[in-house]
Design an enzyme around this catalytic site. Structure first.
Site, mmCIF file in Angstrom:
data_model
loop_
_atom_site.group_PDB
_atom_site.id
_atom_site.type_symbol
_atom_site.label_atom_id
_atom_site.label_comp_id
_atom_site.label_asym_id
_atom_site.label_seq_id
_atom_site.Cartn_x
_atom_site.Cartn_y
_atom_site.Cartn_z
ATOM 1 N N GLU A 1 34.416 38.883 39.163
ATOM 2 C CA GLU A 1 35.210 39.959 39.763
ATOM 3 C C GLU A 1 36.334 39.298 40.563
ATOM 4 O O GLU A 1 36.103 38.317 41.247
ATOM 5 C CB GLU A 1 34.323 40.834 40.658
ATOM 6 N N ASP B 1 40.458 47.305 32.964
ATOM 7 C CA ASP B 1 41.661 48.061 33.335
ATOM 8 C C ASP B 1 42.497 48.349 32.078
ATOM 9 O O ASP B 1 42.812 47.424 31.332
ATOM 10 C CB ASP B 1 42.488 47.259 34.353
ATOM 11 N N LYS C 1 50.770 51.485 30.338
ATOM 12 C CA LYS C 1 52.204 51.361 30.021
ATOM 13 C C LYS C 1 52.421 50.241 29.015
ATOM 14 O O LYS C 1 51.849 49.153 29.170
ATOM 15 C CB LYS C 1 52.997 51.045 31.295
ATOM 16 N N ASP D 1 36.556 54.172 28.416
ATOM 17 C CA ASP D 1 36.795 55.608 28.285
ATOM 18 C C ASP D 1 38.169 55.852 27.656
ATOM 19 O O ASP D 1 38.495 56.980 27.314
ATOM 20 C CB ASP D 1 36.798 56.262 29.673
ATOM 21 N N THR E 1 27.351 51.718 34.560
ATOM 22 C CA THR E 1 28.264 51.027 35.479
ATOM 23 C C THR E 1 28.817 52.073 36.455
ATOM 24 O O THR E 1 28.695 53.282 36.224
ATOM 25 C CB THR E 1 29.428 50.349 34.722
ATOM 26 N N PHE F 1 31.942 52.888 37.017
ATOM 27 C CA PHE F 1 32.973 53.701 36.373
ATOM 28 C C PHE F 1 32.362 54.637 35.338
ATOM 29 O O PHE F 1 32.775 55.782 35.205
ATOM 30 C CB PHE F 1 34.042 52.798 35.737
ATOM 31 N N GLU F 2 31.385 54.138 34.626
ATOM 32 C CA GLU F 2 30.739 54.951 33.584
ATOM 33 C C GLU F 2 30.133 56.213 34.189
ATOM 34 O O GLU F 2 30.268 57.311 33.638
ATOM 35 C CB GLU F 2 29.650 54.098 32.932
#
Ligand SMILES: C[S@@+](CC[C@H](N)C(=O)[O-])C[C@H]1O[C@@H](n2cnc3c(N)ncnc32)[C@H](O)[C@@H]1O
Length: 206
Positions: free
Chosen positions: A67, A117, A121, A153, A185, A187-188
């Site tokens: 991380e 991430d 863009k 996702d 996780t 985020f999951e």
């Protein structure tokens, strides 16, 4: 050279936060983990819900989480110490660098890349983690038959991953079946609560 293994029965957050004594030599898992066991790497662990649960559930396995954000590293190390985990180390270093220069060759059983991430863009897409050089580096760290499991996702990023995978040699790509028993996780859990689909794939080193 690597930092010596701590021998007291529990580990402090500072013990769990592993700082390599050299960043120009590959590490030796025997120097940082207390027991020999399959090693799982979680690239970009975030706040660590997944790797903490896995380390608790599989005490005979070893886990290395990477991380880049200091506060997240600190949070995961504190949680691991509170949970009494001795089979997890957290490394604050950039993912590609870890795969390319720090991890031992042909030594990792399973690697996870969860919700990297997305850099939506176009001008930022070169910052995406899943690139040919990352897949090559991760492949070299895996044992034959070792797995790289990817999930996101973000459908455009998933399509990007599929393209990069198609151009990367030495893997068998397979679908990553739903594993309801696998911890979520951070985020999951958020994405599932929002009803968003999760895209996943798995690569097996030939
Ligand atoms: C979207 S979050 C996902 C976190 C976690 N995997 C999850 O699913 O909850 C991506 C994480 O990767 C970390 N990260 C991004 N780029 C990185 C890099 N190059 N090296 C190490 N960590 C990175 C970020 O700081 C962030 O914590």
């Amino acid at each position: 050279m690597s930092a010596p293994i701590t021998t007291s029965s529990t580990l402090s957050p500072d013990d769990i936060h592993w700082i390599p004594s050299s960043i120009v030599e590959r590490m030796n898992f025997g120097n940082i983990f207390r027991s020999q066991g399959p090693v799982t790497v979680d690239y970009g662990c975030g706040e660590g819900a997944f790797v903490l649960s896995m380390a608790k559930r599989y005490p005979a396995h070893n886990f290395l989480a990477t991380e880049r954000l200091a506060l997240r590293v600190e949070k995961v190390c504190k949680a691991a110490a509170r949970m009494g985990l001795t089979n997890l180390r957290v490394l604050r270093l950039e993912n590609l660098y870890v795969a390319r220069f720090i991890l031992p060759l042909a030594a990792v059983s399973t690697s996870y890349v969860s919700f990297p991430d997305p850099w939506p863009k176009r001008a930022h897409q070169s910052r995406r983690l899943v690139q040919p050089e990352f897949l090559t580096a991760v492949r070299e760290t895996l044992l034959p038959g070792g797995e790289l499991r990817l999930k996101t996702d973000d459908l455009p990023y998933f399509r990007w991953m599929e393209k990069v995978i198609a151009e990367s040699e030495g893997w068998d790509q397979t679908s990553w079946p739903e594993e309801p028993e696998l911890p979520l996780t951070n985020f999951e859990a958020r994405f599932i609560a929002q009803g968003l689909p999760i895209h996943r794939t798995m690569l097996v080193k030939r």
